[in-house]
Design a protein around this motif. Sequence first.
Motif, PDB file in Angstrom:
ATOM      1  N   PHE A 320     -29.217 -22.110  -4.958  1.00  0.00           N
ATOM      2  CA  PHE A 320     -29.107 -22.808  -5.892  1.00  0.00           C
ATOM      3  C   PHE A 320     -29.681 -24.535  -5.553  1.00  0.00           C
ATOM      4  O   PHE A 320     -30.312 -24.969  -6.403  1.00  0.00           O
ATOM      5  CB  PHE A 320     -27.660 -22.934  -6.375  1.00  0.00           C
ATOM      6  N   GLN A 321     -29.474 -24.678  -4.493  1.00  0.00           N
ATOM      7  CA  GLN A 321     -29.830 -26.213  -4.019  1.00  0.00           C
ATOM      8  C   GLN A 321     -31.333 -26.210  -3.867  1.00  0.00           C
ATOM      9  O   GLN A 321     -31.970 -27.165  -4.340  1.00  0.00           O
ATOM     10  CB  GLN A 321     -29.157 -26.860  -2.766  1.00  0.00           C
ATOM     11  N   VAL A 322     -32.034 -24.966  -3.422  1.00  0.00           N
ATOM     12  CA  VAL A 322     -33.454 -24.925  -3.152  1.00  0.00           C
ATOM     13  C   VAL A 322     -33.961 -24.942  -4.545  1.00  0.00           C
ATOM     14  O   VAL A 322     -34.860 -25.870  -4.974  1.00  0.00           O
ATOM     15  CB  VAL A 322     -33.762 -23.784  -2.502  1.00  0.00           C
ATOM     16  N   LEU A 323     -33.366 -24.484  -5.647  1.00  0.00           N
ATOM     17  CA  LEU A 323     -33.768 -24.464  -6.822  1.00  0.00           C
ATOM     18  C   LEU A 323     -33.918 -25.975  -7.471  1.00  0.00           C
ATOM     19  O   LEU A 323     -34.892 -26.368  -8.316  1.00  0.00           O
ATOM     20  CB  LEU A 323     -33.369 -23.557  -7.902  1.00  0.00           C
ATOM     21  N   ALA A 324     -32.737 -26.428  -7.282  1.00  0.00           N
ATOM     22  CA  ALA A 324     -32.420 -27.840  -7.733  1.00  0.00           C
ATOM     23  C   ALA A 324     -33.477 -28.898  -7.364  1.00  0.00           C
ATOM     24  O   ALA A 324     -33.958 -29.663  -7.919  1.00  0.00           O
ATOM     25  CB  ALA A 324     -31.122 -28.278  -7.486  1.00  0.00           C
ATOM     26  N   THR A 325     -33.593 -28.710  -5.991  1.00  0.00           N
ATOM     27  CA  THR A 325     -34.812 -29.487  -5.606  1.00  0.00           C
ATOM     28  C   THR A 325     -36.102 -29.498  -5.937  1.00  0.00           C
ATOM     29  O   THR A 325     -37.120 -30.499  -6.280  1.00  0.00           O
ATOM     30  CB  THR A 325     -34.806 -29.432  -3.704  1.00  0.00           C
ATOM     31  N   PHE A 326     -36.463 -28.109  -6.316  1.00  0.00           N
ATOM     32  CA  PHE A 326     -37.740 -28.029  -6.766  1.00  0.00           C
ATOM     33  C   PHE A 326     -37.975 -28.571  -8.132  1.00  0.00           C
ATOM     34  O   PHE A 326     -39.106 -29.049  -8.415  1.00  0.00           O
ATOM     35  CB  PHE A 326     -38.043 -26.515  -7.340  1.00  0.00           C
ATOM     36  N   GLU A 327     -36.833 -28.908  -8.959  1.00  0.00           N
ATOM     37  CA  GLU A 327     -36.823 -29.738 -10.068  1.00  0.00           C
ATOM     38  C   GLU A 327     -37.344 -31.232  -9.874  1.00  0.00           C
ATOM     39  O   GLU A 327     -38.136 -31.728 -10.748  1.00  0.00           O
ATOM     40  CB  GLU A 327     -35.346 -29.762 -10.777  1.00  0.00           C
ATOM     41  N   LYS A 328     -36.651 -31.558  -8.730  1.00  0.00           N
ATOM     42  CA  LYS A 328     -36.938 -33.143  -8.464  1.00  0.00           C
ATOM     43  C   LYS A 328     -38.450 -33.083  -7.863  1.00  0.00           C
ATOM     44  O   LYS A 328     -39.204 -34.088  -8.074  1.00  0.00           O
ATOM     45  CB  LYS A 328     -36.138 -33.634  -7.501  1.00  0.00           C
ATOM     46  N   VAL A 329     -38.709 -32.022  -6.847  1.00  0.00           N
ATOM     47  CA  VAL A 329     -39.929 -32.310  -6.116  1.00  0.00           C
ATOM     48  C   VAL A 329     -40.505 -30.879  -5.863  1.00  0.00           C
ATOM     49  O   VAL A 329     -40.718 -30.114  -5.148  1.00  0.00           O
ATOM     50  CB  VAL A 329     -39.850 -32.699  -4.648  1.00  0.00           C
ATOM     51  N   PRO A 330     -41.158 -30.728  -7.149  1.00  0.00           N
ATOM     52  CA  PRO A 330     -41.935 -29.385  -7.119  1.00  0.00           C
ATOM     53  C   PRO A 330     -43.269 -29.107  -6.343  1.00  0.00           C
ATOM     54  O   PRO A 330     -43.733 -30.249  -5.996  1.00  0.00           O
ATOM     55  CB  PRO A 330     -42.322 -29.317  -8.754  1.00  0.00           C
ATOM     56  N   PHE A 331     -43.650 -27.929  -6.084  1.00  0.00           N
ATOM     57  CA  PHE A 331     -44.611 -27.598  -5.218  1.00  0.00           C
ATOM     58  C   PHE A 331     -45.776 -27.602  -6.190  1.00  0.00           C
ATOM     59  O   PHE A 331     -45.649 -27.466  -7.212  1.00  0.00           O
ATOM     60  CB  PHE A 331     -44.697 -26.258  -4.580  1.00  0.00           C
ATOM     61  N   GLU A 332     -46.914 -28.156  -5.483  1.00  0.00           N
ATOM     62  CA  GLU A 332     -48.180 -28.110  -6.591  1.00  0.00           C
ATOM     63  C   GLU A 332     -48.818 -26.718  -6.578  1.00  0.00           C
ATOM     64  O   GLU A 332     -48.499 -25.768  -6.027  1.00  0.00           O
ATOM     65  CB  GLU A 332     -49.410 -28.951  -5.644  1.00  0.00           C
ATOM     66  N   ARG A 333     -49.483 -26.623  -7.781  1.00  0.00           N
ATOM     67  CA  ARG A 333     -50.220 -25.490  -8.170  1.00  0.00           C
ATOM     68  C   ARG A 333     -49.333 -24.079  -8.230  1.00  0.00           C
ATOM     69  O   ARG A 333     -49.780 -23.119  -7.607  1.00  0.00           O
ATOM     70  CB  ARG A 333     -51.597 -25.421  -7.231  1.00  0.00           C
ATOM     71  N   ALA A 334     -48.227 -24.276  -8.777  1.00  0.00           N
ATOM     72  CA  ALA A 334     -47.362 -22.896  -8.872  1.00  0.00           C
ATOM     73  C   ALA A 334     -48.092 -21.909  -9.537  1.00  0.00           C
ATOM     74  O   ALA A 334     -48.766 -22.126 -10.505  1.00  0.00           O
ATOM     75  CB  ALA A 334     -45.939 -23.406  -9.404  1.00  0.00           C
TER      76      ALA A 334
END
Length: 515
Positions: A320-334
Amino acid sequence: MSMIAAFYSGKSILITGATGFMGKVLMEKLFRTSPDLKVIYILVRPKAGQTTQQRVFQILNSKLFEKVKEICPDVHEKIRAIYADLNQNDFAISKEDMQELLSCTNIVFHCAATVRFDDHLRHAVQLNVTATQQLLIMASQMPKLEAFIHISTAFSNCNLTHIDEVIYPCPVEPKKIIDSMEWLDDAIIDEITPKLIGDRPNTYTYTKALGEMVVQQESRNLNIAIIRPSIVGATWQEPFPGWVDNLNGPSGLIIAAGKGFLRSIRGAPMAVADLIPVDTVVNLTLAVGWYTAVHRPKSTLIYHCTSGNLNPCNWGKMGFQVLATFEKVPFERAFRRPNADFTANTITSQYWNAVSHRAPAIIYDFYLRLTGRKPRMTKIMNRLLKTVSMIEYFVNRSWEWSTYNTEMLMSELSPEDQRVFNFDVRQLNWLEYIENYVLGIKKYLLKEDMAGIPEAKQHLKRLRNIHYLFNTALFLIAWRLLIARSQMARNVWFFIVSFCYKFLSYFRASSTLKV
Ligand SMILES: CCCCCCCCCCCCCCCCCCCCCC(=O)SCCNC(=O)CCNC(=O)[C@H](O)C(C)(C)COP(=O)(O)OP(=O)(O)OC[C@H]1O[C@@H](n2cnc3c(N)ncnc32)[C@H](O)[C@@H]1OP(=O)(O)O
Ligand SMILES: NC(=O)C1=CN([C@@H]2O[C@H](COP(=O)(O)OP(=O)(O)OC[C@H]3O[C@@H](n4cnc5c(N)ncnc54)[C@H](OP(=O)(O)O)[C@@H]3O)[C@@H](O)[C@H]2O)C=CC1
């Protein structure tokens, strides 16, 4: 003044596996806290077209060593890279180097290992068992040796659920396994591997257990300690939060989830995610080195370096926390929007594998073919699913490790040492740690620029729109096909259309009347 830091001053230290994830952090901390140490010998092999010297140069010039270079400017002179291959007899070390190592070494940290889960038993035995045995024989010829610290894994006995700080014997003696590897051919080894590893999931955990038995048998009158870390993750605090440089453990899967490839893992969300930051492991390792050399315990002590019993976090919370962090700092070219989950049910998991992993890969490869490019997504997906299948064992179970020795050691440290060599995971804030971990992966592993975050968010928005568009088109096609084939579907469709028509007519009529 830290007693541990003072202890390492003036010492000659031998580290195996210094080019690995843990080895680098160990070296960094040693130089940062004991800049007066005499020398660190590291056993290095040339790799990927780089000589041993080039590899050391690259490590010292990495971000990890920035602070060290300020504190210990002559760090280049204090590292002695010794050409060695742990797969060879006497590690292929030259006579002169061997002489120097034997006569000067005060402390040995044995970190080198193959950590691949699918390694061939012959290779895993060679590195995790035979090389450990050879190193112990070398150690027994070191007159100045004060302590030998062996890094094992908390999962060496993962066939048990409660693990004490003892060495559990394997049914077949390590010596017999080592001997048999010399004359059995690969086909026979392949055949007997499942029988030998028994209820362990892979050759890695089995050979690490054999390695511990070898340590026990070859200990002679050496001062030895064994450290068993659980799943080692990015740095928590030192030299800065979130540093990580390889794909092992959760790191590769966090990338796969952040890039939208990984959507589901068969795992128990409530099972304990026994992660331990690499700097915590290193702090414990250095404290153990000091304690073993100074206090000389009568027997080989084993230290569990785990988090589950003191500060548990589960896979669900972590995901859950990993996904929440992706919202704030997404990786490029997903590839797709990150949206992953742990599912405990095998059938559901197979469904998601087909729908969320294999199908999009096939569709994307079809698109690549249509546009004249080489298909590659199915290959990537197969590799990912292979990795996931190998870690499933570890995310579907929880273990309990007793930590009396680790707690005893903590109580032996001065308040200053407890601060400088902190291995108290009770102080770890998981949400903060996981956020820094994901950020660290983005910065140090993927080498993505923070300035690219707005563009990455934009890209995710586009992916969301494509997703909605694709789902709507899919629904309409399915509905059209259904109407063509079923009278019942046609009736429902005409009912809906006539209902909408009547509603609109009524709405129009009533609004005309008002005027
Ligand atoms: C879903 C919901 C939530 C979402 C968010 C997600 C939340 C977090 C998710 C939480 C999950 C928890 C997991 C913890 C379990 C750990 C248990 C540890 C227990 C013991 C701990 C230890 O005591 S010990 C350390 C563990 N030891 C490893 O962890 C080695 C594993 N590993 C291999 O055993 C081989 O790697 C294996 C895989 C056979 C492939 O083998 P293979 O031959 O197919 O592939 P290769 O390794 O040759 O790699 C070929 C190319 O794949 C690249 N690559 C390699 N790994 C990659 C990877 N994981 N992800 C991406 N890419 C990877 C590599 O960089 C190469 O790239 P290139 O081709 O460009 O060079
Ligand atoms: N990472 C984790 O999650 C955990 C790790 N551990 C244990 O911690 C220790 C360190 O692991 P970690 O740093 O993550 O592993 P890495 O794979 O990052 O590092 C392994 C090290 O061993 C060296 N090595 C491998 N084969 C040889 C060889 N033939 N000759 C010379 N050196 C060799 C590697 O050198 P090279 O760079 O040349 O390949 C590298 O320096 C291991 O003993 C592992 O079992 C325990 C629990 C968890």
